[in-house]
Scaffold this active site. Structure first.
Site, PDB file in Angstrom:
ATOM      1  N   GLY A  37      40.802  49.944  53.946  1.00  0.00           N
ATOM      2  CA  GLY A  37      40.825  49.307  52.783  1.00  0.00           C
ATOM      3  C   GLY A  37      41.085  50.153  51.566  1.00  0.00           C
ATOM      4  O   GLY A  37      40.271  50.115  50.516  1.00  0.00           O
ATOM      5  N   GLY A  49      41.364  48.986  44.639  1.00  0.00           N
ATOM      6  CA  GLY A  49      39.718  48.774  43.992  1.00  0.00           C
ATOM      7  C   GLY A  49      38.865  49.697  44.774  1.00  0.00           C
ATOM      8  O   GLY A  49      38.811  50.803  44.438  1.00  0.00           O
ATOM      9  N   TYR A  50      37.759  49.204  45.282  1.00  0.00           N
ATOM     10  CA  TYR A  50      36.636  49.867  45.633  1.00  0.00           C
ATOM     11  C   TYR A  50      37.000  51.101  46.741  1.00  0.00           C
ATOM     12  O   TYR A  50      36.462  52.180  46.773  1.00  0.00           O
ATOM     13  CB  TYR A  50      35.131  49.374  46.076  1.00  0.00           C
ATOM     14  CG  TYR A  50      34.609  48.762  44.978  1.00  0.00           C
ATOM     15  CD1 TYR A  50      33.902  49.576  43.965  1.00  0.00           C
ATOM     16  CD2 TYR A  50      34.476  47.569  44.560  1.00  0.00           C
ATOM     17  CE1 TYR A  50      33.222  49.173  42.984  1.00  0.00           C
ATOM     18  CE2 TYR A  50      33.567  47.094  43.660  1.00  0.00           C
ATOM     19  CZ  TYR A  50      33.083  47.909  42.572  1.00  0.00           C
ATOM     20  OH  TYR A  50      32.243  47.612  41.445  1.00  0.00           O
ATOM     21  N   TYR A  56      28.526  42.030  46.901  1.00  0.00           N
ATOM     22  CA  TYR A  56      28.274  41.699  45.234  1.00  0.00           C
ATOM     23  C   TYR A  56      27.184  40.430  45.538  1.00  0.00           C
ATOM     24  O   TYR A  56      27.222  39.615  46.528  1.00  0.00           O
ATOM     25  CB  TYR A  56      29.573  41.099  44.824  1.00  0.00           C
ATOM     26  CG  TYR A  56      29.321  40.788  43.348  1.00  0.00           C
ATOM     27  CD1 TYR A  56      28.785  41.932  42.488  1.00  0.00           C
ATOM     28  CD2 TYR A  56      29.440  39.454  42.893  1.00  0.00           C
ATOM     29  CE1 TYR A  56      28.719  41.302  41.227  1.00  0.00           C
ATOM     30  CE2 TYR A  56      29.071  38.964  41.725  1.00  0.00           C
ATOM     31  CZ  TYR A  56      28.658  39.871  40.718  1.00  0.00           C
ATOM     32  OH  TYR A  56      28.669  39.794  39.523  1.00  0.00           O
ATOM     33  N   TYR A  60      29.515  32.048  44.316  1.00  0.00           N
ATOM     34  CA  TYR A  60      29.556  33.479  45.109  1.00  0.00           C
ATOM     35  C   TYR A  60      28.409  33.415  46.274  1.00  0.00           C
ATOM     36  O   TYR A  60      28.485  33.207  47.370  1.00  0.00           O
ATOM     37  CB  TYR A  60      29.587  34.509  44.145  1.00  0.00           C
ATOM     38  CG  TYR A  60      30.073  35.756  44.782  1.00  0.00           C
ATOM     39  CD1 TYR A  60      31.344  36.113  44.615  1.00  0.00           C
ATOM     40  CD2 TYR A  60      29.296  36.454  45.472  1.00  0.00           C
ATOM     41  CE1 TYR A  60      31.855  37.216  45.482  1.00  0.00           C
ATOM     42  CE2 TYR A  60      29.505  37.668  46.306  1.00  0.00           C
ATOM     43  CZ  TYR A  60      30.832  38.122  46.172  1.00  0.00           C
ATOM     44  OH  TYR A  60      31.469  39.308  47.005  1.00  0.00           O
ATOM     45  N   LYS A  96      28.960  37.525  53.220  1.00  0.00           N
ATOM     46  CA  LYS A  96      28.155  38.714  52.787  1.00  0.00           C
ATOM     47  C   LYS A  96      26.718  38.963  53.682  1.00  0.00           C
ATOM     48  O   LYS A  96      26.373  39.858  53.965  1.00  0.00           O
ATOM     49  CB  LYS A  96      28.103  38.962  51.325  1.00  0.00           C
ATOM     50  CG  LYS A  96      29.406  39.043  50.555  1.00  0.00           C
ATOM     51  CD  LYS A  96      30.246  40.358  50.896  1.00  0.00           C
ATOM     52  CE  LYS A  96      31.396  40.634  50.081  1.00  0.00           C
ATOM     53  NZ  LYS A  96      31.951  41.885  50.503  1.00  0.00           N
ATOM     54  N   VAL A 138      37.252  43.877  37.573  1.00  0.00           N
ATOM     55  CA  VAL A 138      38.456  43.184  38.023  1.00  0.00           C
ATOM     56  C   VAL A 138      39.506  44.015  39.224  1.00  0.00           C
ATOM     57  O   VAL A 138      39.583  45.079  39.154  1.00  0.00           O
ATOM     58  CB  VAL A 138      39.447  43.339  36.704  1.00  0.00           C
ATOM     59  CG1 VAL A 138      40.765  42.651  36.798  1.00  0.00           C
ATOM     60  CG2 VAL A 138      38.569  43.213  35.421  1.00  0.00           C
ATOM     61  N   THR A 139      39.533  43.167  40.341  1.00  0.00           N
ATOM     62  CA  THR A 139      40.360  43.593  41.172  1.00  0.00           C
ATOM     63  C   THR A 139      41.093  42.695  41.762  1.00  0.00           C
ATOM     64  O   THR A 139      40.958  41.285  41.311  1.00  0.00           O
ATOM     65  CB  THR A 139      39.493  44.156  42.478  1.00  0.00           C
ATOM     66  OG1 THR A 139      38.901  43.128  42.882  1.00  0.00           O
ATOM     67  CG2 THR A 139      38.570  45.102  42.106  1.00  0.00           C
TER      68      THR A 139
HETATM   69  P1  NAD Z   1      41.016  44.856  46.838  1.00  0.00           P
HETATM   70  O1  NAD Z   1      41.658  43.635  46.821  1.00  0.00           O
HETATM   71  O2  NAD Z   1      41.019  45.874  45.509  1.00  0.00           O
HETATM   72  O3  NAD Z   1      41.301  45.731  47.881  1.00  0.00           O
HETATM   73  C1  NAD Z   1      41.323  45.477  49.178  1.00  0.00           C
HETATM   74  C2  NAD Z   1      41.627  46.570  50.219  1.00  0.00           C
HETATM   75  O4  NAD Z   1      41.824  45.887  51.702  1.00  0.00           O
HETATM   76  C3  NAD Z   1      43.412  46.908  49.908  1.00  0.00           C
HETATM   77  O5  NAD Z   1      43.293  48.342  50.172  1.00  0.00           O
HETATM   78  C4  NAD Z   1      44.071  46.194  51.026  1.00  0.00           C
HETATM   79  O6  NAD Z   1      45.136  46.729  51.563  1.00  0.00           O
HETATM   80  C5  NAD Z   1      42.954  46.228  52.156  1.00  0.00           C
HETATM   81  N1  NAD Z   1      43.053  45.169  53.163  1.00  0.00           N
HETATM   82  C6  NAD Z   1      43.079  43.858  53.073  1.00  0.00           C
HETATM   83  N2  NAD Z   1      43.476  43.129  54.253  1.00  0.00           N
HETATM   84  C7  NAD Z   1      43.869  44.125  55.206  1.00  0.00           C
HETATM   85  C8  NAD Z   1      44.053  44.145  56.401  1.00  0.00           C
HETATM   86  N3  NAD Z   1      44.160  43.188  57.077  1.00  0.00           N
HETATM   87  N4  NAD Z   1      44.332  45.354  57.047  1.00  0.00           N
HETATM   88  C9  NAD Z   1      44.047  46.629  56.116  1.00  0.00           C
HETATM   89  N5  NAD Z   1      43.875  46.495  54.759  1.00  0.00           N
HETATM   90  C10 NAD Z   1      43.590  45.381  54.398  1.00  0.00           C
HETATM   91  O7  NAD Z   1      39.279  44.658  47.022  1.00  0.00           O
HETATM   92  P2  NAD Z   1      37.902  45.219  46.356  1.00  0.00           P
HETATM   93  O8  NAD Z   1      37.674  44.151  45.181  1.00  0.00           O
HETATM   94  O9  NAD Z   1      38.005  46.541  46.065  1.00  0.00           O
HETATM   95  O10 NAD Z   1      36.931  44.464  47.541  1.00  0.00           O
HETATM   96  C11 NAD Z   1      36.485  45.471  48.212  1.00  0.00           C
HETATM   97  C12 NAD Z   1      35.119  45.232  49.133  1.00  0.00           C
HETATM   98  O11 NAD Z   1      34.183  45.436  47.882  1.00  0.00           O
HETATM   99  C13 NAD Z   1      35.080  43.722  49.357  1.00  0.00           C
HETATM  100  O12 NAD Z   1      34.129  43.750  50.406  1.00  0.00           O
HETATM  101  C14 NAD Z   1      34.420  42.991  48.020  1.00  0.00           C
HETATM  102  O13 NAD Z   1      33.722  41.775  48.547  1.00  0.00           O
HETATM  103  C15 NAD Z   1      33.529  44.204  47.598  1.00  0.00           C
HETATM  104  N6  NAD Z   1      33.117  43.984  46.193  1.00  0.00           N
HETATM  105  C16 NAD Z   1      34.213  43.745  45.355  1.00  0.00           C
HETATM  106  C17 NAD Z   1      33.505  43.647  43.902  1.00  0.00           C
HETATM  107  C18 NAD Z   1      34.562  43.121  42.707  1.00  0.00           C
HETATM  108  O14 NAD Z   1      34.021  42.793  41.835  1.00  0.00           O
HETATM  109  N7  NAD Z   1      35.881  43.566  43.025  1.00  0.00           N
HETATM  110  C19 NAD Z   1      32.336  43.848  43.474  1.00  0.00           C
HETATM  111  C20 NAD Z   1      31.151  44.110  44.622  1.00  0.00           C
HETATM  112  C21 NAD Z   1      31.757  44.241  45.978  1.00  0.00           C
END
Ligand code: NAD
Length: 394
Positions: free
Chosen positions: A47, A51-52, A224, A234, A243, A274-275
């Site tokens: 992934g 984002g993260y 989260y 959530y 989660k 924001v993602t």
């Molecule tokens: P994001 O949407 O920015 O990125 C998601 C990534 O997953 C991308 O690189 C995408 O290509 C990849 N992906 C999705 N489906 C896929 C698949 N089938 N095969 C291969 N790659 C795939 O997401 P994010 O917000 O960075 O979330 C990442 C993690 O962080 C998640 O577990 C989310 O719950 C957690 N998180 C997010 C937040 C927030 O506020 N955004 C806060 C805390 C934790």
């Protein structure tokens, strides 16, 4: 092609290649400015394009000089249509890493499939031998189960009772009430199948079976929790259920990695940001807009890259011992969750209306962060100029 933002609901259907590259460069610059991290050397990020996950990859490469393999699912450009931003981000990252003399390889495809796991293992064997860190950062709308072929869909819903709260249409700036009906049992188990821990376990099992995990290898996945105002949708909703399952998986994987040269696995609870994924959750964008206002005023605001740089530099590596909470999770949501910040959120929340949205919240900051995800609004990019949207993956 001249590429402008085209927003449809909570998604922007266009992305700017040069803007995405400039965004990745901003992140690289930030990580470099914070100095080297005595950290991982061979890293798999599942992934890694947004984002993260992208922030983790940038931190590993430009903070620790790590070789990285990134796995992501993005759409290439088509006739008259730019690629998704993660496509351009991954190319920009890879070019920058290679220019800095760092190994970077991309595996594009469905991370939930056996085929992509096999491709990644072959790449590790061919190029790196083993990896010492596996970052699991998927956020996906669906998962095709590799054994059953069943397609499980992700849906963000409360559990048990309908949930009514304020939400904001971030594009139109309209604050309204939204009621979301509770999930069915089938929907709950579908979300657990997509966002829970089974696939993380399958990855670690496959990597361990192939003997490509270095002794002492670590793995981290992201979660989260957030404040009470979002719990119904959530923490106590379908996604929170998933989660919980991720936390279950963390314990199982931790035991496996402990037996492999005293490695470890854990969850890092990150800040609301924001993602692409968070913008799809009702109520949360309004919370984020309020949160940004408060944290920016306090000088404690962080984005994905600041969060991941801090996670690596102060918790996972640099000779630091990770500080775990009572449930064994690392918390980099600490600055979000301090009482003064949450008290301020509670004060502002009931007062926000469409009329005072700009004044009471950082909706402007939310919007500019959202556009940045797609490569828009970056300084130094000429958005009036023709740009080539068709860029091959490298
Ligand atoms: P994001 O949407 O920015 O990125 C998601 C990534 O997953 C991308 O690189 C995408 O290509 C990849 N992906 C999705 N489906 C896929 C698949 N089938 N095969 C291969 N790659 C795939 O997401 P994010 O917000 O960075 O979330 C990442 C993690 O962080 C998640 O577990 C989310 O719950 C957690 N998180 C997010 C937040 C927030 O506020 N955004 C806060 C805390 C934790």
């Amino acid at each position: 092609m001249i590429i402008k933002p085209k927003i449809r609901g909570f998604i922007c259907v266009t992305a700017h290649p040069d803007g995405c590259a400039a965004h990745v460069q901003e992140w690289i610059k930030y990580v470099k400015s914070k100095g080297p991290i005595a950290g991982p050397k061979k890293v798999l990020v599942i992934g890694s394009s947004m984002g993260y996950g992208l922030a983790s990859r940038v931190t590993a490469a430009f903070g620790s000089g790590a070789a990285t393999i990134g796995v992501f699912f993005e759409r290439p450009s088509e006739e008259g249509r730019p690629a998704t931003p993660g496509w351009y981000n991954s190319i920009a990252f890879t070019q920058a890493a290679r220019a800095a003399g760092l190994y970077a390889r991309n595996v594009m495809g469905d991370a939930f499939s056996d085929d992509i796991k096999a491709q990644v293992i072959a790449a590790i064997k061919a190029d790196l031998g083993q990896v010492d860190l596996v970052v699991y950062s998927l956020a996906s709308p669906r998962r095709t189960h590799p054994k059953t072929g069943v397609v499980h869909k992700n849906c963000i819903k409360p559990i048990g009772a309908p949930y009514t709260n304020k939400t904001v249409d971030t594009d139109k700036g309209i604050v309204s009430e939204v009621t979301i009906e509770p999930a069915t049992e089938a929907e709950i188990s579908d979300v657990v199948a997509v966002m829970g821990g089974e696939d993380w376990e399958l990855w670690i099992q496959a990597l361990a079976d192939a003997k490509v995990l270095a002794p002492g290898a670590q793995s981290v996945a992201y979660s989260y929790i957030g404040p009470e105002v979002t719990w119904a949708i959530y923490k106590n909703g379908t996604i929170g259920h998933a989660k919980d399952d991720l936390e279950r998986a963390a314990k199982a994987i931790d035991a496996k990695l402990k037996a492999n040269g005293n490695g470890r696995a854990f969850i890092s609870v990150n800040k609301a940001l924001v993602t692409q994924s968070s913008s799809a959750i009702p109520v949360v964008p309004l919370y984020i807009s309020i949160l940004y206002k408060i944290m920016k005023a306090r000088g404690t605001h962080e984005g994905c890259i600041e969060q991941m740089q801090r996670l690596f530099a102060t918790q996972l590596y640099n000779g630091n011992t990770a500080k775990f909470d009572e449930a064994g999770r690392v918390r980099v949501d600490d600055l979000e969750m301090i009482p003064e910040v949450q008290d301020a959120v509670r004060r502002i929340w009931p007062a926000v209306t469409t009329e005072n949205l700009e004044a009471q919240t950082d909706i402007a900051g939310y919007r500019s962060e959202f556009l940045k995800l797609f490569g828009f609004g970056l300084p130094g990019v000429n958005y009036e100029a023709e740009v080539e949207p068709h860029v091959p993956m490298i």
